[in-house]
Motif scaffolding. Structure first.
Motif, PDB file in Angstrom:
ATOM      1  N   HIS A 235       0.816  -1.217   0.000  1.00  0.00           N
ATOM      2  CA  HIS A 235       0.000   0.000   0.000  1.00  0.00           C
ATOM      3  C   HIS A 235       0.848   1.265   0.000  1.00  0.00           C
ATOM      4  CE1 HIS A 235      -3.719  -2.157   0.509  1.00  0.00           C
ATOM      5  NE2 HIS A 235      -4.391  -1.018   0.553  1.00  0.00           N
ATOM      6  N   PHE A 236       0.257   2.320  -0.473  1.00  0.00           N
ATOM      7  CA  PHE A 236       0.906   3.630  -0.496  1.00  0.00           C
ATOM      8  C   PHE A 236      -0.208   4.609  -0.118  1.00  0.00           C
ATOM      9  CE2 PHE A 236       2.118   7.573  -2.711  1.00  0.00           C
ATOM     10  CZ  PHE A 236       3.421   7.724  -2.282  1.00  0.00           C
ATOM     11  N   GLY A 237      -0.268   4.966   1.180  1.00  0.00           N
ATOM     12  CA  GLY A 237      -1.405   5.765   1.631  1.00  0.00           C
ATOM     13  C   GLY A 237      -2.681   4.952   1.458  1.00  0.00           C
ATOM     14  N   ASN A 238      -3.664   5.546   0.788  1.00  0.00           N
ATOM     15  CA  ASN A 238      -4.936   4.852   0.539  1.00  0.00           C
ATOM     16  C   ASN A 238      -4.916   4.020  -0.743  1.00  0.00           C
ATOM     17  OD1 ASN A 238      -6.147   7.687   1.955  1.00  0.00           O
ATOM     18  ND2 ASN A 238      -6.924   5.739   2.710  1.00  0.00           N
ATOM     19  N   TYR A 239      -3.785   4.000  -1.412  1.00  0.00           N
ATOM     20  CA  TYR A 239      -3.705   3.306  -2.710  1.00  0.00           C
ATOM     21  C   TYR A 239      -3.089   1.919  -2.578  1.00  0.00           C
ATOM     22  CZ  TYR A 239      -4.308   8.028  -4.613  1.00  0.00           C
ATOM     23  OH  TYR A 239      -4.787   9.286  -4.903  1.00  0.00           O
ATOM     24  N   SER A 240      -3.629   0.982  -3.341  1.00  0.00           N
ATOM     25  CA  SER A 240      -2.906  -0.277  -3.541  1.00  0.00           C
ATOM     26  C   SER A 240      -2.351  -0.229  -4.968  1.00  0.00           C
ATOM     27  CB  SER A 240      -3.818  -1.484  -3.338  1.00  0.00           C
ATOM     28  OG  SER A 240      -5.039  -1.323  -3.998  1.00  0.00           O
ATOM     29  N   TYR A 241      -1.258  -0.936  -5.190  1.00  0.00           N
ATOM     30  CA  TYR A 241      -0.622  -0.852  -6.507  1.00  0.00           C
ATOM     31  C   TYR A 241       0.127  -2.132  -6.816  1.00  0.00           C
ATOM     32  CZ  TYR A 241       3.793   0.079  -4.047  1.00  0.00           C
ATOM     33  OH  TYR A 241       4.896  -0.028  -3.244  1.00  0.00           O
TER      34      TYR A 241
ATOM     35  N   GLY B 197      -6.134   0.017  -6.675  1.00  0.00           N
ATOM     36  CA  GLY B 197      -7.280   0.225  -5.799  1.00  0.00           C
ATOM     37  C   GLY B 197      -7.110   1.468  -4.952  1.00  0.00           C
ATOM     38  N   TYR B 198      -8.196   1.917  -4.345  1.00  0.00           N
ATOM     39  CA  TYR B 198      -8.188   3.104  -3.492  1.00  0.00           C
ATOM     40  C   TYR B 198      -9.270   2.917  -2.443  1.00  0.00           C
ATOM     41  CZ  TYR B 198      -9.055   7.930  -2.027  1.00  0.00           C
ATOM     42  OH  TYR B 198      -9.246   9.070  -1.281  1.00  0.00           O
ATOM     43  N   ASP B 199      -8.899   3.034  -1.157  1.00  0.00           N
ATOM     44  CA  ASP B 199      -9.883   2.801  -0.109  1.00  0.00           C
ATOM     45  C   ASP B 199     -10.208   4.056   0.712  1.00  0.00           C
ATOM     46  OD1 ASP B 199      -7.623   3.076   1.445  1.00  0.00           O
ATOM     47  OD2 ASP B 199      -7.534   0.969   2.060  1.00  0.00           O
ATOM     48  N   GLY B 200      -9.874   5.221   0.148  1.00  0.00           N
ATOM     49  CA  GLY B 200     -10.217   6.460   0.838  1.00  0.00           C
ATOM     50  C   GLY B 200     -11.596   6.950   0.435  1.00  0.00           C
ATOM     51  N   ASP B 201     -11.982   8.124   0.954  1.00  0.00           N
ATOM     52  CA  ASP B 201     -13.295   8.663   0.626  1.00  0.00           C
ATOM     53  C   ASP B 201     -13.223  10.131   0.205  1.00  0.00           C
ATOM     54  OD1 ASP B 201     -12.675   9.823   3.029  1.00  0.00           O
ATOM     55  OD2 ASP B 201     -14.328   8.916   4.157  1.00  0.00           O
ATOM     56  N   ALA B 202     -12.071  10.520  -0.347  1.00  0.00           N
ATOM     57  CA  ALA B 202     -11.897  11.909  -0.786  1.00  0.00           C
ATOM     58  C   ALA B 202     -12.825  12.217  -1.960  1.00  0.00           C
ATOM     59  CB  ALA B 202     -10.449  12.154  -1.190  1.00  0.00           C
ATOM     60  N   ALA B 203     -13.237  13.495  -2.056  1.00  0.00           N
ATOM     61  CA  ALA B 203     -14.045  13.918  -3.200  1.00  0.00           C
ATOM     62  C   ALA B 203     -13.147  14.354  -4.350  1.00  0.00           C
ATOM     63  CB  ALA B 203     -14.968  15.066  -2.793  1.00  0.00           C
ATOM     64  N   THR B 204     -11.991  14.893  -4.006  1.00  0.00           N
ATOM     65  CA  THR B 204     -11.035  15.372  -5.008  1.00  0.00           C
ATOM     66  C   THR B 204      -9.745  14.587  -4.871  1.00  0.00           C
ATOM     67  OG1 THR B 204     -11.980  17.576  -4.841  1.00  0.00           O
ATOM     68  CG2 THR B 204      -9.827  17.397  -5.905  1.00  0.00           C
ATOM     69  N   LEU B 205      -9.269  14.064  -5.985  1.00  0.00           N
ATOM     70  CA  LEU B 205      -8.104  13.188  -5.931  1.00  0.00           C
ATOM     71  C   LEU B 205      -7.086  13.568  -6.993  1.00  0.00           C
ATOM     72  CD1 LEU B 205      -7.769  10.847  -3.975  1.00  0.00           C
ATOM     73  CD2 LEU B 205      -8.600   9.306  -5.740  1.00  0.00           C
TER      74      LEU B 205
ATOM     75  N   SER C  82     -13.921  14.723  -8.443  1.00  0.00           N
ATOM     76  CA  SER C  82     -12.906  15.234  -9.361  1.00  0.00           C
ATOM     77  C   SER C  82     -11.624  14.418  -9.234  1.00  0.00           C
ATOM     78  CB  SER C  82     -12.630  16.701  -9.036  1.00  0.00           C
ATOM     79  OG  SER C  82     -11.505  17.161  -9.747  1.00  0.00           O
ATOM     80  N   VAL C  83     -11.106  13.960 -10.377  1.00  0.00           N
ATOM     81  CA  VAL C  83      -9.878  13.159 -10.382  1.00  0.00           C
ATOM     82  C   VAL C  83      -8.899  13.730 -11.411  1.00  0.00           C
ATOM     83  CG1 VAL C  83      -8.866  10.893 -10.912  1.00  0.00           C
ATOM     84  CG2 VAL C  83     -11.012  11.026  -9.636  1.00  0.00           C
ATOM     85  N   VAL C  84      -7.651  13.882 -10.982  1.00  0.00           N
ATOM     86  CA  VAL C  84      -6.582  14.269 -11.911  1.00  0.00           C
ATOM     87  C   VAL C  84      -5.633  13.079 -12.039  1.00  0.00           C
ATOM     88  CG1 VAL C  84      -4.666  15.845 -12.357  1.00  0.00           C
ATOM     89  CG2 VAL C  84      -6.751  16.702 -11.267  1.00  0.00           C
ATOM     90  N   LEU C  85      -5.525  12.537 -13.243  1.00  0.00           N
ATOM     91  CA  LEU C  85      -4.581  11.440 -13.497  1.00  0.00           C
ATOM     92  C   LEU C  85      -3.197  12.034 -13.741  1.00  0.00           C
ATOM     93  CD1 LEU C  85      -6.608   9.178 -15.982  1.00  0.00           C
ATOM     94  CD2 LEU C  85      -6.421   8.966 -13.510  1.00  0.00           C
ATOM     95  N   PRO C  86      -2.135  11.378 -13.271  1.00  0.00           N
ATOM     96  CA  PRO C  86      -0.790  11.897 -13.559  1.00  0.00           C
ATOM     97  C   PRO C  86      -0.508  11.879 -15.061  1.00  0.00           C
ATOM     98  CG  PRO C  86      -0.666   9.738 -12.514  1.00  0.00           C
ATOM     99  CD  PRO C  86      -2.101  10.141 -12.473  1.00  0.00           C
TER     100      PRO C  86
ATOM    101  N   ASN D  51     -19.384   3.363 -12.875  1.00  0.00           N
ATOM    102  CA  ASN D  51     -20.382   3.730 -11.859  1.00  0.00           C
ATOM    103  C   ASN D  51     -19.825   4.571 -10.718  1.00  0.00           C
ATOM    104  OD1 ASN D  51     -22.255   2.389 -13.386  1.00  0.00           O
ATOM    105  ND2 ASN D  51     -22.181   0.506 -12.186  1.00  0.00           N
ATOM    106  N   CYS D  52     -18.844   5.426 -11.039  1.00  0.00           N
ATOM    107  CA  CYS D  52     -18.442   6.463 -10.082  1.00  0.00           C
ATOM    108  C   CYS D  52     -19.461   7.586 -10.286  1.00  0.00           C
ATOM    109  CB  CYS D  52     -17.025   6.946 -10.361  1.00  0.00           C
ATOM    110  SG  CYS D  52     -15.773   5.717  -9.940  1.00  0.00           S
ATOM    111  N   THR D  53     -20.573   7.495  -9.581  1.00  0.00           N
ATOM    112  CA  THR D  53     -21.772   8.266  -9.924  1.00  0.00           C
ATOM    113  C   THR D  53     -21.675   9.758  -9.631  1.00  0.00           C
ATOM    114  OG1 THR D  53     -22.662   7.516  -7.814  1.00  0.00           O
ATOM    115  CG2 THR D  53     -23.360   6.325  -9.786  1.00  0.00           C
ATOM    116  N   ALA D  54     -20.605  10.183  -8.941  1.00  0.00           N
ATOM    117  CA  ALA D  54     -20.435  11.622  -8.680  1.00  0.00           C
ATOM    118  C   ALA D  54     -19.293  12.223  -9.489  1.00  0.00           C
ATOM    119  CB  ALA D  54     -20.194  11.855  -7.183  1.00  0.00           C
ATOM    120  N   LEU D  55     -18.569  11.375 -10.220  1.00  0.00           N
ATOM    121  CA  LEU D  55     -17.357  11.840 -10.911  1.00  0.00           C
ATOM    122  C   LEU D  55     -17.707  12.710 -12.112  1.00  0.00           C
ATOM    123  CD1 LEU D  55     -14.257  11.704 -11.100  1.00  0.00           C
ATOM    124  CD2 LEU D  55     -14.508   9.666 -12.499  1.00  0.00           C
TER     125      LEU D  55
END
Length: 297
Positions: free
Chosen positions: A1-7, A19-27, A54-58, A71-75
């Motif tokens: 794991h790396f913070g809330n991320y699995s990789y 994977g991501y197990d956090g609950d942030a609205a902005t990532l 809101s998600v920003v990919l690197p 089904n990320c229904t708020a994204l």
């Protein structure tokens, strides 16, 4: 794991977020994890996450897996860099972000067509598009499709279950046709692959009952498992000397296949890594050193 991320690590040393197990609205997904560059988003990595807005990919992201954000229904906001060339099936389905994109051809990243919402029986995919994801899957309107010379890859399930599709004109620079890309296109007739084509994925043309002859072009290396399974009307195939691997059941139930024109010698044919389940193809009448010419388009 790396913070809330699995990789997971790829063989080249770069990593994919799985994977991501956090609950942030902005990532802001990190560009580097434990010293390794992030180049992929794994299958279903953020699937069904209802808190993401809101998600920003690197900028180094090259691939987004199947169902990655399904089904990320708020994204509603997604920033994607220019290196992205591979998008899996249904990766963004069920997101407000995708629903808000209303062009006939929705293109992201490095020329990736992820959604087609035009109408009409004859479709010409615009020049400049380099990759097609599952943009046309289940489309029952399309009868013919013209693909541009800029196109390099046809992705997973790109045209699967296009029940009326009869004619496909491939561009001259196509390198690979992905898994299940034309699966169950029951009315497709003949296939004239360009000389640039190197790889055909598993189940790519399964249950295409009306295909009768196939010219594989001049550069084909690999045919995936079950690629032409169930194509009972295939009579003739033209296979180049470059062919290296024909995986299991590639020509399963192709009972009409009776003639193979082959570009190499008998010894080269025997050296192809060809699963024994393809006996219909290997036992067909064969003409070696065939110089019938490749295909320009």
């Amino acid at each position: 794991h790396f913070g809330n991320y699995s990789y997971m690590k790829y063989t080249d040393g770069t990593v994919a977020v799985t994977g991501y197990d956090g609950d942030a609205a902005t990532l802001n997904i990190p560009a580097v994890i434990n010293g390794a560059q992030v180049t992929g988003i794994g299958d279903a990595a953020f699937a069904e996450n209802t808190s993401l807005v809101s998600v920003v990919l690197p900028s180094g992201i090259e691939s987004v897996g199947d169902y990655a954000f399904i089904n990320c229904t708020a994204l509603s906001s997604l920033a994607i860099g220019k290196k992205l060339y591979s998008v899996g099936s249904s990766a963004f389905v069920g997101t407000p972000w995708l629903a808000a994109l209303t062009d006939d051809f929705v293109v992201i990243g490095d020329g990736v067509l992820i959604k087609y919402q035009g109408s009409g029986a004859a479709v010409t995919v615009p020049e400049g598009i380099k990759h097609i994801s599952d943009a046309f899957s289940m489309n029952s309107d399309i009868v013919s499709i013209d693909l541009p010379d800029s196109l390099l890859t046809i992705g997973v399930s790109a045209f699967s279950f296009c029940s009326e599709l009869r004619i496909v004109r491939f561009g001259s620079n196509l390198r690979s046709i992905g898994n299940a890309s034309f699966d169950s296109c029951e009315k497709l007739t003949s296939l004239n692959f360009p000389d640039s084509l190197e790889s055909i994925g598993s189940y790519a043309f399964r249950d295409c009952f009306f295909i009768s002859d196939i010219n594989f072009g001049a550069s084909l290396r690999r045919i995936g498992e079950y690629a032409f399974s169930g194509d009972m009307r295939i009579k003739v195939i033209t296979l180049p000397a470059t062919a290296e691997v024909i995986e299991s059941y590639a020509f399963r139930d192709c009972y009409s296949l009776s003639l193979v024109f082959y570009g190499g010698t008998e010894e080269q044919f025997e050296a192809i890594e060809c699963n024994s389940s393809n006996y219909i193809m290997t036992e067909a009448e064969r003409y070696c050193n065939y110089r019938g010419g490749g295909n320009a388009s």
